[in-house]
Enzyme design. Sequence first.
Site, PDB file in Angstrom:
ATOM      1  N   SER A   7      -3.952  -2.807   6.797  1.00 40.55           N
ATOM      2  CA  SER A   7      -3.671  -2.490   8.205  1.00 40.55           C
ATOM      3  C   SER A   7      -4.858  -1.702   8.733  1.00 40.55           C
ATOM      4  CB  SER A   7      -2.401  -1.663   8.319  1.00 40.55           C
ATOM      5  OG  SER A   7      -2.176  -1.330   9.675  1.00 40.55           O
ATOM      6  N   HIS A  32      -4.602  -7.147   8.872  1.00 41.02           N
ATOM      7  CA  HIS A  32      -3.546  -6.860   9.856  1.00 41.02           C
ATOM      8  C   HIS A  32      -4.136  -5.969  10.943  1.00 41.02           C
ATOM      9  CE1 HIS A  32       0.687  -6.332  11.074  1.00 41.02           C
ATOM     10  NE2 HIS A  32       0.398  -5.058  11.290  1.00 41.02           N
ATOM     11  N   ASP A  34      -3.394  -4.044  14.333  1.00 40.00           N
ATOM     12  CA  ASP A  34      -2.339  -3.534  15.220  1.00 40.00           C
ATOM     13  C   ASP A  34      -2.873  -3.297  16.619  1.00 40.00           C
ATOM     14  OD1 ASP A  34      -1.289  -1.826  12.376  1.00 40.00           O
ATOM     15  OD2 ASP A  34      -0.026  -3.239  13.473  1.00 40.00           O
ATOM     16  N   MET A  36      -1.676  -1.938  20.401  1.00 43.80           N
ATOM     17  CA  MET A  36      -0.609  -1.168  21.043  1.00 43.80           C
ATOM     18  C   MET A  36      -0.986  -0.876  22.497  1.00 43.80           C
ATOM     19  SD  MET A  36       0.176   1.522  17.970  1.00 43.80           S
ATOM     20  CE  MET A  36       0.344   0.940  16.291  1.00 43.80           C
ATOM     21  N   HIS A  65      -1.013  -8.056  15.342  1.00 43.97           N
ATOM     22  CA  HIS A  65       0.371  -7.585  15.559  1.00 43.97           C
ATOM     23  C   HIS A  65       0.431  -6.990  16.962  1.00 43.97           C
ATOM     24  CE1 HIS A  65       3.672  -4.501  14.191  1.00 43.97           C
ATOM     25  NE2 HIS A  65       4.130  -5.371  15.089  1.00 43.97           N
ATOM     26  N   MET A  67       2.014  -5.111  19.566  1.00 46.31           N
ATOM     27  CA  MET A  67       3.060  -4.174  19.943  1.00 46.31           C
ATOM     28  C   MET A  67       2.850  -3.831  21.420  1.00 46.31           C
ATOM     29  SD  MET A  67       3.067  -1.876  16.499  1.00 46.31           S
ATOM     30  CE  MET A  67       1.438  -2.426  16.035  1.00 46.31           C
ATOM     31  N   MET A 136       9.701  -4.753  10.526  1.00 45.46           N
ATOM     32  CA  MET A 136       9.153  -3.392  10.633  1.00 45.46           C
ATOM     33  C   MET A 136       9.989  -2.470   9.753  1.00 45.46           C
ATOM     34  SD  MET A 136       6.521  -3.609  12.470  1.00 45.46           S
ATOM     35  CE  MET A 136       6.180  -1.834  12.403  1.00 45.46           C
ATOM     36  N   GLY A 144       1.465   6.164   8.500  1.00 50.42           N
ATOM     37  CA  GLY A 144       1.857   7.382   7.792  1.00 50.42           C
ATOM     38  C   GLY A 144       3.307   7.804   7.937  1.00 50.42           C
ATOM     39  N   ASP A 174       6.018  -4.198   7.133  1.00 53.62           N
ATOM     40  CA  ASP A 174       4.971  -3.433   7.795  1.00 53.62           C
ATOM     41  C   ASP A 174       5.436  -1.996   8.029  1.00 53.62           C
ATOM     42  OD1 ASP A 174       3.258  -3.870  11.020  1.00 53.62           O
ATOM     43  OD2 ASP A 174       2.807  -2.639   9.250  1.00 53.62           O
ATOM     44  N   GLY A 175       4.867  -1.075   7.203  1.00 55.10           N
ATOM     45  CA  GLY A 175       5.215   0.340   7.388  1.00 55.10           C
ATOM     46  C   GLY A 175       5.560   1.013   6.073  1.00 55.10           C
ATOM     47  N   GLY A 196      -1.233   0.118   4.341  1.00 54.06           N
ATOM     48  CA  GLY A 196      -1.967   1.135   5.110  1.00 54.06           C
ATOM     49  C   GLY A 196      -2.204   2.383   4.279  1.00 54.06           C
TER      50      GLY A 196
HETATM   51  C1  DX5 Z   1       2.733   0.704  12.635  1.00 54.09           C
HETATM   52  C2  DX5 Z   1       1.839  -0.456  12.229  1.00 54.09           C
HETATM   53  C3  DX5 Z   1       1.588  -0.501  10.740  1.00 54.09           C
HETATM   54  C4  DX5 Z   1       0.986   0.778  10.195  1.00 54.09           C
HETATM   55  C5  DX5 Z   1       1.092   0.781   8.700  1.00 54.09           C
HETATM   56  O1  DX5 Z   1       3.217   0.487  13.931  1.00 54.09           O
HETATM   57  O2  DX5 Z   1       2.415  -1.673  12.602  1.00 54.09           O
HETATM   58  O3  DX5 Z   1       0.737  -1.605  10.446  1.00 54.09           O
HETATM   59  O4  DX5 Z   1      -0.358   0.887  10.550  1.00 54.09           O
HETATM   60  O5  DX5 Z   1       0.617   2.014   8.245  1.00 54.09           O
HETATM   61  P1  DX5 Z   1       1.326   2.727   6.967  1.00 54.09           P
HETATM   62  O6  DX5 Z   1       1.184   1.746   5.854  1.00 54.09           O
HETATM   63  O7  DX5 Z   1       0.551   3.980   6.778  1.00 54.09           O
HETATM   64  O8  DX5 Z   1       2.760   2.935   7.342  1.00 54.09           O
HETATM   65 ZN    ZN Z   2       1.500  -3.604  12.184  1.00 56.38          ZN
END
Ligand code: DX5
Ligand code: ZN
Length: 219
Positions: A7, A32, A34, A36, A65, A67, A136, A144, A174-175, A196
């Site tokens: 990620s 991946h 992200d 946002m 991804h 969001m 998710m 984190g 994811d997460g 991540g």
């Molecule tokens: C959160 C993201 C994830 C996140 C994962 O909204 O979609 O991809 O970066 O990070 P960790 O693995 O640290 O939860």
């Molecule tokens: Zn993600």
Amino acid sequence: MTLIGPSLMCADMGVLKESVIILDQAGVDFFHLDVMDGSFVPNFTMGPDMIKSIRPYTKKPFDVHLMVKNPENHLSTFIEAGADMISVHTEATEHLQRTLQTIRDNGLRAGVALNPSTPIEELKYVLDVVDYITVMTVNPGFAGQKFIPLMYQKLSDLKDMLFKEGYNINIQVDGNIGYETIPGVLENGANMLVCGTSSLFKPDITFEEAVTNLRQFIE
Ligand code: DX5
Ligand code: ZN
């Protein structure tokens, strides 16, 4: 085969290009990315220009991804930036079926992402236009965070539903995907791991070691 995807929002943006090159060489399966908008989730991360800037440094698939609210308005931007796969949130669009079909019509793999509280039944009538489902396992928006334990049951229910409906669709998690949570998500049907801060982006280990350790742990 279980796929590993860093990620990149967890990477050091000051050395993003180098990180992509090293992670590619270390053998990750996809990246991946992200995105946002500060509205669908209370955060901002990378945009199309950043994605475009790292595109030349790896041939591995870019899994974008989104969001963002109304992702259907932004598909061409991320297709043009170099996405190979785009996941959109069921909660973010009025027209999920059409949005997924548009992603596919552009030759990309279509993903649908579910927030933790969203029932898997939302997927029932789009399974024929979905290439991967992102469950998710934290509330979207930040790296984190802590894994939400009920997501093991959600994964298991999703696996059962796909079997019953006769679909073999990739399940991405994811997460907070790390050594404590990987056994449970694999056991309950996940086969695409977004990695991540819990597994790949750790200050005390190189990317090569982190990927090797993960691969051994998973196999
Ligand atoms: C959160 C993201 C994830 C996140 C994962 O909204 O979609 O991809 O970066 O990070 P960790 O693995 O640290 O939860
Ligand atoms: Zn993600």
